[in-house]
Motif scaffolding. Structure first.
Motif, PDB file in Angstrom:
ATOM      1  N   LEU A  24      20.556 -10.545   3.510  1.00  0.00           N
ATOM      2  CA  LEU A  24      19.220 -10.513   2.896  1.00  0.00           C
ATOM      3  C   LEU A  24      18.118 -10.409   3.939  1.00  0.00           C
ATOM      4  CD1 LEU A  24      19.652 -13.108   0.019  1.00  0.00           C
ATOM      5  CD2 LEU A  24      19.539 -10.628  -0.149  1.00  0.00           C
ATOM      6  N   VAL A  25      18.277 -11.118   5.055  1.00  0.00           N
ATOM      7  CA  VAL A  25      17.262 -11.049   6.121  1.00  0.00           C
ATOM      8  C   VAL A  25      17.199  -9.636   6.696  1.00  0.00           C
ATOM      9  CG1 VAL A  25      16.737 -11.851   8.459  1.00  0.00           C
ATOM     10  CG2 VAL A  25      17.297 -13.499   6.686  1.00  0.00           C
ATOM     11  N   CYS A  26      18.357  -9.034   6.954  1.00  0.00           N
ATOM     12  CA  CYS A  26      18.369  -7.670   7.486  1.00  0.00           C
ATOM     13  C   CYS A  26      17.737  -6.681   6.506  1.00  0.00           C
ATOM     14  CB  CYS A  26      19.783  -7.238   7.830  1.00  0.00           C
ATOM     15  SG  CYS A  26      20.432  -7.963   9.329  1.00  0.00           S
ATOM     16  N   PHE A  27      18.070  -6.806   5.225  1.00  0.00           N
ATOM     17  CA  PHE A  27      17.460  -5.927   4.225  1.00  0.00           C
ATOM     18  C   PHE A  27      15.948  -6.150   4.142  1.00  0.00           C
ATOM     19  CE2 PHE A  27      21.593  -5.163   1.859  1.00  0.00           C
ATOM     20  CZ  PHE A  27      21.598  -3.810   2.104  1.00  0.00           C
ATOM     21  N   ALA A  28      15.510  -7.399   4.212  1.00  0.00           N
ATOM     22  CA  ALA A  28      14.085  -7.693   4.123  1.00  0.00           C
ATOM     23  C   ALA A  28      13.320  -7.122   5.316  1.00  0.00           C
ATOM     24  CB  ALA A  28      13.862  -9.204   4.025  1.00  0.00           C
ATOM     25  N   VAL A  29      13.856  -7.281   6.506  1.00  0.00           N
ATOM     26  CA  VAL A  29      13.174  -6.748   7.696  1.00  0.00           C
ATOM     27  C   VAL A  29      13.185  -5.217   7.671  1.00  0.00           C
ATOM     28  CG1 VAL A  29      13.220  -6.657  10.214  1.00  0.00           C
ATOM     29  CG2 VAL A  29      13.620  -8.818   9.054  1.00  0.00           C
ATOM     30  N   ALA A  30      14.285  -4.616   7.211  1.00  0.00           N
ATOM     31  CA  ALA A  30      14.340  -3.159   7.099  1.00  0.00           C
ATOM     32  C   ALA A  30      13.324  -2.646   6.079  1.00  0.00           C
ATOM     33  CB  ALA A  30      15.747  -2.710   6.717  1.00  0.00           C
ATOM     34  N   ALA A  31      13.194  -3.355   4.961  1.00  0.00           N
ATOM     35  CA  ALA A  31      12.200  -2.965   3.950  1.00  0.00           C
ATOM     36  C   ALA A  31      10.781  -3.130   4.488  1.00  0.00           C
ATOM     37  CB  ALA A  31      12.388  -3.784   2.685  1.00  0.00           C
ATOM     38  N   ALA A  32      10.547  -4.208   5.237  1.00  0.00           N
ATOM     39  CA  ALA A  32       9.218  -4.413   5.832  1.00  0.00           C
ATOM     40  C   ALA A  32       8.911  -3.320   6.853  1.00  0.00           C
ATOM     41  CB  ALA A  32       9.146  -5.791   6.486  1.00  0.00           C
ATOM     42  N   ALA A  33       9.918  -2.909   7.605  1.00  0.00           N
ATOM     43  CA  ALA A  33       9.713  -1.818   8.562  1.00  0.00           C
ATOM     44  C   ALA A  33       9.394  -0.522   7.834  1.00  0.00           C
ATOM     45  CB  ALA A  33      10.951  -1.643   9.439  1.00  0.00           C
ATOM     46  N   ARG A  34      10.075  -0.286   6.723  1.00  0.00           N
ATOM     47  CA  ARG A  34       9.802   0.925   5.937  1.00  0.00           C
ATOM     48  C   ARG A  34       8.374   0.924   5.401  1.00  0.00           C
ATOM     49  NH1 ARG A  34      12.100   5.309   2.803  1.00  0.00           N
ATOM     50  NH2 ARG A  34      10.200   6.130   1.907  1.00  0.00           N
ATOM     51  N   VAL A  35       7.922  -0.215   4.889  1.00  0.00           N
ATOM     52  CA  VAL A  35       6.551  -0.321   4.382  1.00  0.00           C
ATOM     53  C   VAL A  35       5.550  -0.134   5.519  1.00  0.00           C
ATOM     54  CG1 VAL A  35       4.896  -1.937   3.373  1.00  0.00           C
ATOM     55  CG2 VAL A  35       7.179  -1.723   2.393  1.00  0.00           C
ATOM     56  N   LEU A  36       5.834  -0.728   6.667  1.00  0.00           N
ATOM     57  CA  LEU A  36       4.939  -0.592   7.814  1.00  0.00           C
ATOM     58  C   LEU A  36       4.842   0.855   8.274  1.00  0.00           C
ATOM     59  CD1 LEU A  36       3.207  -2.059   9.930  1.00  0.00           C
ATOM     60  CD2 LEU A  36       5.272  -2.292  11.314  1.00  0.00           C
ATOM     61  N   VAL A  37       5.962   1.557   8.317  1.00  0.00           N
ATOM     62  CA  VAL A  37       5.940   2.965   8.713  1.00  0.00           C
ATOM     63  C   VAL A  37       5.164   3.794   7.691  1.00  0.00           C
ATOM     64  CG1 VAL A  37       7.404   5.013   8.986  1.00  0.00           C
ATOM     65  CG2 VAL A  37       8.018   2.886  10.117  1.00  0.00           C
ATOM     66  N   ASP A  38       5.414   3.545   6.401  1.00  0.00           N
ATOM     67  CA  ASP A  38       4.710   4.307   5.360  1.00  0.00           C
ATOM     68  C   ASP A  38       3.202   4.077   5.402  1.00  0.00           C
ATOM     69  OD1 ASP A  38       7.011   5.475   4.495  1.00  0.00           O
ATOM     70  OD2 ASP A  38       7.258   4.192   2.732  1.00  0.00           O
ATOM     71  N   THR A  39       2.790   2.821   5.564  1.00  0.00           N
ATOM     72  CA  THR A  39       1.357   2.546   5.605  1.00  0.00           C
ATOM     73  C   THR A  39       0.722   3.028   6.900  1.00  0.00           C
ATOM     74  OG1 THR A  39       1.762   0.307   6.421  1.00  0.00           O
ATOM     75  CG2 THR A  39       1.471   0.572   4.051  1.00  0.00           C
ATOM     76  N   SER A  40       1.466   3.008   7.982  1.00  0.00           N
ATOM     77  CA  SER A  40       0.924   3.468   9.260  1.00  0.00           C
ATOM     78  C   SER A  40       0.753   4.977   9.294  1.00  0.00           C
ATOM     79  CB  SER A  40       1.832   3.054  10.415  1.00  0.00           C
ATOM     80  OG  SER A  40       1.893   1.665  10.510  1.00  0.00           O
ATOM     81  N   THR A  41       1.694   5.694   8.727  1.00  0.00           N
ATOM     82  CA  THR A  41       1.610   7.155   8.768  1.00  0.00           C
ATOM     83  C   THR A  41       0.736   7.727   7.665  1.00  0.00           C
ATOM     84  OG1 THR A  41       3.642   7.344   7.467  1.00  0.00           O
ATOM     85  CG2 THR A  41       3.851   7.402   9.875  1.00  0.00           C
ATOM     86  N   ALA A  42       0.343   6.920   6.706  1.00  0.00           N
ATOM     87  CA  ALA A  42      -0.499   7.428   5.618  1.00  0.00           C
ATOM     88  C   ALA A  42      -1.861   7.870   6.131  1.00  0.00           C
ATOM     89  CB  ALA A  42      -0.660   6.369   4.535  1.00  0.00           C
ATOM     90  N   GLY A  43      -2.373   7.224   7.164  1.00  0.00           N
ATOM     91  CA  GLY A  43      -3.681   7.573   7.693  1.00  0.00           C
ATOM     92  C   GLY A  43      -3.653   8.679   8.724  1.00  0.00           C
ATOM     93  N   PHE A  44      -2.472   9.059   9.178  1.00  0.00           N
ATOM     94  CA  PHE A  44      -2.373  10.125  10.183  1.00  0.00           C
ATOM     95  C   PHE A  44      -2.603  11.472   9.536  1.00  0.00           C
ATOM     96  CE2 PHE A  44       0.865   7.526  12.827  1.00  0.00           C
ATOM     97  CZ  PHE A  44      -0.162   6.763  13.336  1.00  0.00           C
ATOM     98  N   ASP A  45      -3.188  12.372  10.299  1.00  0.00           N
ATOM     99  CA  ASP A  45      -3.243  13.757   9.843  1.00  0.00           C
ATOM    100  C   ASP A  45      -1.858  14.348  10.024  1.00  0.00           C
ATOM    101  OD1 ASP A  45      -5.929  13.612   9.257  1.00  0.00           O
ATOM    102  OD2 ASP A  45      -6.533  14.207  11.276  1.00  0.00           O
ATOM    103  N   ALA A  46      -1.667  15.533   9.496  1.00  0.00           N
ATOM    104  CA  ALA A  46      -0.371  16.183   9.652  1.00  0.00           C
ATOM    105  C   ALA A  46      -0.118  16.386  11.141  1.00  0.00           C
ATOM    106  CB  ALA A  46      -0.364  17.519   8.922  1.00  0.00           C
ATOM    107  N   PRO A  47       0.970  15.855  11.655  1.00  0.00           N
ATOM    108  CA  PRO A  47       1.206  15.976  13.100  1.00  0.00           C
ATOM    109  C   PRO A  47       1.619  17.391  13.478  1.00  0.00           C
ATOM    110  CG  PRO A  47       3.065  14.919  12.053  1.00  0.00           C
ATOM    111  CD  PRO A  47       2.006  15.105  10.978  1.00  0.00           C
ATOM    112  N   ALA A  68      10.554   2.638  12.921  1.00  0.00           N
ATOM    113  CA  ALA A  68      11.450   3.315  11.984  1.00  0.00           C
ATOM    114  C   ALA A  68      12.905   3.222  12.442  1.00  0.00           C
ATOM    115  CB  ALA A  68      11.045   4.783  11.833  1.00  0.00           C
ATOM    116  N   VAL A  69      13.142   3.376  13.726  1.00  0.00           N
ATOM    117  CA  VAL A  69      14.504   3.276  14.250  1.00  0.00           C
ATOM    118  C   VAL A  69      15.036   1.853  14.088  1.00  0.00           C
ATOM    119  CG1 VAL A  69      15.851   3.328  16.384  1.00  0.00           C
ATOM    120  CG2 VAL A  69      14.355   5.231  15.805  1.00  0.00           C
ATOM    121  N   ALA A  70      14.193   0.869  14.382  1.00  0.00           N
ATOM    122  CA  ALA A  70      14.613  -0.530  14.218  1.00  0.00           C
ATOM    123  C   ALA A  70      14.922  -0.827  12.747  1.00  0.00           C
ATOM    124  CB  ALA A  70      13.536  -1.477  14.737  1.00  0.00           C
ATOM    125  N   GLY A  71      14.089  -0.337  11.838  1.00  0.00           N
ATOM    126  CA  GLY A  71      14.329  -0.548  10.408  1.00  0.00           C
ATOM    127  C   GLY A  71      15.608   0.118   9.927  1.00  0.00           C
TER     128      GLY A  71
END
Length: 161
Positions: A24-47, A68-71
């Motif tokens: 459960l801890v691994c799944f939770a941290v992976a999900a948090a990493a996914r949310v962090l990546v999604d919210t972080s890249t939402a503000g980026f312009d198309a690279p 993303a790799v850690a997640g």
């Protein structure tokens, strides 16, 4: 020593409980990493994939890639721990219904993976296809991770006959 009848028998042993918590801890941290990546890249312009400028050191994209790799690594570890937790539960649980439940849930995960893949093949929106393929991969991975527990349950049921 004989057990007191006042104390209820635990249905889950310590090893199974710890493996479940780690899962459960691994799944939770992976999900948090996914949310962090999604919210972080939402503000980026198309690279831009290719640039003529020289690389300028560590960038925000590098940080997002590390997260993303850690997640993804933690999600893989969680899937392996999931399979180990199921096997541990089967080894330490004398009940006859648990293998049936694990088998049924595994079958539902396989059918869900097939359905997600089928639905994704008919879509044209890249974001929807990506999410459906991610769901398909997750369900298929969990189903494959539960196969050792399904086989163990089948072998134990066969030995009881």
């Amino acid at each position: 020593m004989p057990r007191s009848s006042a104390l209820p028998r635990r249905s889950v042993d310590r090893r199974t409980r710890m493996a479940g918590i780690a899962t459960l801890v691994c799944f939770a941290v992976a999900a948090a990493a996914r949310v962090l990546v999604d919210t972080s890249t939402a503000g980026f312009d198309a690279p831009a994939r290719y640039t003529t400028a020289a690389p300028s050191g560590w960038t925000a994209f590098d940080t997002v890639n590390v997260v993303a790799v850690a997640g993804a690594s933690l999600a893989g570890a969680a899937v392996l721990l999931f399979g180990a937790t199921l096997v541990s539960a089967l080894l330490h649980h004398p009940g006859r219904r648990l293998p049936l439940v694990i088998g049924a849930v595994t079958l539902v995960m396989v059918l869900g993976a097939v359905l997600a893949g089928t639905v994704a093949s008919g879509r044209t929106d890249f974001a929807v296809v990506t999410e459906l393929e991610l769901l398909r991969t997750a369900l298929a991975g969990l189903a494959v991770a539960s196969l050792p527990a399904v086989v163990l349950g089948a072998v134990r049921a066969r030995a009881r006959r």
